[in-house]
Write a protein that holds these residues in place. Structure first.
Motif, short mmCIF file in Angstrom:
data_model
loop_
_atom_site.label_atom_id
_atom_site.label_comp_id
_atom_site.label_asym_id
_atom_site.label_seq_id
_atom_site.Cartn_x
_atom_site.Cartn_y
_atom_site.Cartn_z
N UNK A 281 0.82 -1.21 0.00
CA UNK A 281 0.00 0.00 0.00
C UNK A 281 0.86 1.27 0.00
N UNK A 282 2.00 1.24 0.68
CA UNK A 282 2.87 2.41 0.67
C UNK A 282 3.50 2.63 -0.70
N UNK A 283 3.81 1.55 -1.40
CA UNK A 283 4.32 1.69 -2.78
C UNK A 283 3.23 2.28 -3.67
N UNK A 284 2.00 1.80 -3.51
CA UNK A 284 0.89 2.37 -4.28
C UNK A 284 0.65 3.83 -3.91
N UNK A 285 0.80 4.16 -2.63
CA UNK A 285 0.65 5.54 -2.19
C UNK A 285 1.70 6.44 -2.83
N UNK A 286 2.92 5.97 -2.93
CA UNK A 286 3.98 6.77 -3.55
C UNK A 286 3.68 7.01 -5.03
N UNK A 287 3.23 5.97 -5.72
CA UNK A 287 2.87 6.14 -7.13
C UNK A 287 1.67 7.07 -7.29
N UNK A 288 0.70 6.91 -6.43
CA UNK A 288 -0.48 7.77 -6.46
C UNK A 288 -0.10 9.23 -6.20
N UNK A 289 0.83 9.45 -5.30
CA UNK A 289 1.26 10.81 -4.99
C UNK A 289 1.96 11.47 -6.17
N UNK A 290 2.76 10.71 -6.88
CA UNK A 290 3.43 11.26 -8.07
C UNK A 290 2.40 11.64 -9.13
N UNK A 291 1.45 10.77 -9.36
CA UNK A 291 0.41 11.03 -10.36
C UNK A 291 -0.46 12.22 -9.94
N UNK A 292 -0.85 12.26 -8.68
CA UNK A 292 -1.70 13.36 -8.20
C UNK A 292 -0.97 14.69 -8.25
N UNK A 293 0.29 14.70 -7.85
CA UNK A 293 1.07 15.94 -7.91
C UNK A 293 1.23 16.43 -9.33
N UNK A 294 1.51 15.52 -10.25
CA UNK A 294 1.60 15.90 -11.66
C UNK A 294 0.27 16.36 -12.22
N UNK A 295 -0.79 15.71 -11.81
CA UNK A 295 -2.13 16.12 -12.26
C UNK A 295 -2.50 17.50 -11.78
N UNK A 296 -2.12 17.84 -10.57
CA UNK A 296 -2.41 19.17 -10.05
C UNK A 296 -1.61 20.21 -10.82
N UNK B 167 -5.74 5.40 4.70
CA UNK B 167 -6.16 6.77 5.03
C UNK B 167 -5.28 7.77 4.28
N UNK B 168 -4.00 7.50 4.18
CA UNK B 168 -3.10 8.37 3.42
C UNK B 168 -3.48 8.41 1.95
N UNK B 169 -3.84 7.26 1.40
CA UNK B 169 -4.26 7.23 -0.01
C UNK B 169 -5.53 8.04 -0.21
N UNK B 170 -6.47 7.92 0.71
CA UNK B 170 -7.71 8.69 0.62
C UNK B 170 -7.44 10.18 0.76
N UNK B 171 -6.48 10.55 1.61
CA UNK B 171 -6.15 11.96 1.79
C UNK B 171 -5.53 12.55 0.52
N UNK B 172 -4.71 11.78 -0.18
CA UNK B 172 -4.13 12.25 -1.44
C UNK B 172 -5.23 12.46 -2.47
N UNK B 173 -6.18 11.55 -2.54
CA UNK B 173 -7.30 11.70 -3.46
C UNK B 173 -8.12 12.95 -3.11
N UNK B 174 -8.33 13.18 -1.81
CA UNK B 174 -9.09 14.36 -1.38
C UNK B 174 -8.36 15.65 -1.75
N UNK B 175 -7.05 15.69 -1.59
CA UNK B 175 -6.28 16.87 -1.97
C UNK B 175 -6.39 17.10 -3.48
N UNK B 176 -6.30 16.03 -4.26
CA UNK B 176 -6.38 16.16 -5.71
C UNK B 176 -7.73 16.72 -6.15
N UNK B 177 -8.81 16.14 -5.65
CA UNK B 177 -10.13 16.62 -6.05
C UNK B 177 -10.43 18.01 -5.47
N UNK B 178 -9.89 18.32 -4.30
CA UNK B 178 -10.02 19.67 -3.77
C UNK B 178 -9.33 20.69 -4.67
#
Length: 106
Positions: free
Chosen positions: A7-22, A82-93
């Protein structure tokens, strides 16, 4: 421990994608030059600048909490979720805030 690591590896990948998307949300301000459109570019620029920083803060905070809980041999994978959900919330916010900074006219 295996689930937390995955899950932490997925969180890291999700964070890179979300940051780039923003960061790519700044392309929405290309429509500001069209007649009838108004944009609050300062607000939108602030969202595009602060969004990836918030994503990175969520990632680091989640990593720290998970590592500390793993050292103490406590259940950790829910905190990674919870960290993954928080990254998604920041992205959609960020999407909502950038959208509110642009007013489409005609």
């Amino acid at each position: 421990m295996v689930a937390t690591t995955a899950l932490l590896v997925l969180l890291a990948a999700e964070s890179v994608v979300a940051g780039g998307g923003i960061v790519f949300l700044s392309l929405a301000f290309g429509s500001c030059e069209s007649p009838g459109n108004t944009c609050d570019e300062a607000f939108g620029g602030a969202v595009v600048s602060v969004g990836p920083v918030l994503v990175a803060l969520v990632l680091v905070a989640t990593l720290v909490v998970c590592v500390l809980r793993l050292v103490r041999r406590k259940l950790t994978w829910p905190f990674a979720l919870v960290g993954m959900a928080a990254v998604v919330a920041v992205f959609f916010g960020a999407i909502l805030l950038v959208d509110s900074a642009i007013t489409h006219g005609i």
